[in-house]
Design an enzyme around this catalytic site. Structure first.
Site, PDB file in Angstrom:
ATOM      1  N   LEU A  84      -0.421 -73.168   0.772  1.00  0.00           N
ATOM      2  CA  LEU A  84      -0.003 -74.205   1.714  1.00  0.00           C
ATOM      3  C   LEU A  84       0.782 -73.544   2.835  1.00  0.00           C
ATOM      4  CD1 LEU A  84       1.216 -76.993  -0.728  1.00  0.00           C
ATOM      5  CD2 LEU A  84      -0.510 -77.337   1.035  1.00  0.00           C
ATOM      6  N   SER A  85       0.439 -73.857   4.077  1.00  0.00           N
ATOM      7  CA  SER A  85       1.216 -73.356   5.208  1.00  0.00           C
ATOM      8  C   SER A  85       2.556 -74.079   5.273  1.00  0.00           C
ATOM      9  CB  SER A  85       0.446 -73.561   6.518  1.00  0.00           C
ATOM     10  OG  SER A  85      -0.713 -72.764   6.561  1.00  0.00           O
ATOM     11  N   ALA A  86       3.465 -73.541   6.069  1.00  0.00           N
ATOM     12  CA  ALA A  86       4.780 -74.163   6.248  1.00  0.00           C
ATOM     13  C   ALA A  86       4.631 -75.520   6.927  1.00  0.00           C
ATOM     14  CB  ALA A  86       5.672 -73.251   7.081  1.00  0.00           C
ATOM     15  N   ARG A 140       4.133 -83.983   0.201  1.00  0.00           N
ATOM     16  CA  ARG A 140       3.782 -82.560   0.118  1.00  0.00           C
ATOM     17  C   ARG A 140       3.962 -82.026  -1.305  1.00  0.00           C
ATOM     18  NH1 ARG A 140       3.486 -77.827   3.426  1.00  0.00           N
ATOM     19  NH2 ARG A 140       4.541 -76.027   2.517  1.00  0.00           N
TER      20      ARG A 140
END
Length: 358
Positions: free
Chosen positions: A63-65, A38
């Site tokens: 970016l989402s969690a 990530r």
């Protein structure tokens, strides 16, 4: 959104936490998450936040969690050979993980509103193919990205087996999304602050299930052109691979299978990537207190158990320290070694390695 699991020190540590919290539940999803770091999708200077369970945004890049992506990957129920459409594909992080599960005969398309983000996604994809140690361990369905508003997709576009929308969908756009889905397909999208899984059971029948409470920015509404109409967006074609590309896939697959058989014959198990050891917490010594005159004086409560625990902790710390000092051997890329040993021209060897530099 996010914050559901503890922060990790690195990508593997983050995945361990997501597994422990039951956000990652299947082996294929776990392997995809471990294969794609990530942190590689963060801008320089922001990577320290990559392994926290938090969303991240910088300009148009978002970016989402990790917990959201985990639930999405599990809800999509991905399988090799399926077609996938990512509405709001962003950095390409999710699409790249999906490509590791779809394999070389899947379809992996993404549409993103911002052209600078599409360029960023293409750079990250190229970097993964060229430099990632994970690339040679998988058969990959490379994502194809286009710029456009996902509410302006041409009406004659093909349908997909799996679809994900990474922005909040209003109720009046729900049917628009459903039309893009094949019968038997799965659509995952946020509707009214709920991440929802929709299964198309027939031409006009659907089953819906709420997965998780979420908060997403809404879809950007399309602009009208000078004629008062919306511009339509063409999705990438569903092209059939050419013979040369198919030959590369099957040669690499054959060599990979040959390596696995060799290792089995030698009794060598395929090793999973080493995980970082969690440090044991050292317990505090228990003291007893005695009164001497008017003063309360702490006295150590020595016992065989206390001494044994202290000795064990010291031995483990010494062992961890000595192991950390040992130089790590660089991992061998057995597939690359096999390719480079083939009696072929160097240009063909380079093609078989996808022109990777290591």
């Amino acid at each position: 959104m996010g914050g559901a699991v503890s922060a990790g020190e690195d990508n593997d540590d983050l995945i361990d936490n997501l597994k422990e919290a039951q956000y990652i539940r299947t082996e294929s999803v776990e392997q995809a998450f471990r294969a794609i770091d990530r942190g590689d999708y963060y801008l320089e200077g922001y990577r320290d936040n990559a392994y926290k369970d938090l969303a991240w945004k910088h300009g148009n890049i978002h970016l989402s969690a990790p917990c959201i992506y985990s639930e999405v990957m599990e809800a999509l129920k991905l399988q090799p050979g399926l077609s996938f459409l990512n509405l709001g594909s962003g950095t390409g992080y999710l699409s790249t993980m999906v490509g590791l599960i779809l394999g070389p005969f899947g379809i992996n398309h993404g549409i993103e509103l911002h052209s600078d983000v599409v360029e960023y996604a293409k750079e990250k994809l190229e970097s993964f193919i060229k430099y990632s140690d994970s690339f040679d361990k998988f058969e990959f369905c490379e994502p194809a990205f286009v710029v456009g508003n996902c509410l302006e997709i041409a009406s004659d576009s093909h349908q997909y087996d799996r679809i994900y929308c990474g922005a909040g969908v209003q109720k009046d756009h729900e049917n628009y999304m459903k039309i893009l889905l094949k019968v038997g397909g799965i659509l995952v999208m946020p509707i009214e602050d709920q991440l929802t899984q929709i299964l198309r059971t027939g031409q006009n029948t659907w089953e819906s299930k709420n997965i998780l409470a979420v908060s997403f920015a809404p879809l950007v509404q399309p602009n009208r052109n000078d004629n008062g109409k919306h511009d339509t967006v063409g999705l990438p074609p569903c092209a059939v691979r050419n013979l040369q590309d198919l030959a590369r896939i099957y040669i690499r697959r054959t060599l990979r299978n040959f390596i696995n058989e060799e290792m089995k014959a030698k009794g060598i198990a395929q090793k999973a990537p080493p995980k970082r050891k969690r440090r044991r917490c050292r317990r505090r010594r228990i003291n007893t207190y005695v009164f001497v005159g008017n003063q309360l004086i702490p006295q150590p409560l020595d016992s065989e158990e206390d001494e044994r625990m202290e000795d064990d902790n010291k031995e483990e710390e010494d062992k961890d320290h000595s192991e950390a000092l040992k130089p790590e051997e660089p991992p061998r890329n057995l597939l690359r070694e096999k390719i480079m040993s083939l009696p072929l021209p160097e240009s063909l060897k380079a093609y078989l390695t996808y022109y990777r530099e290591k």
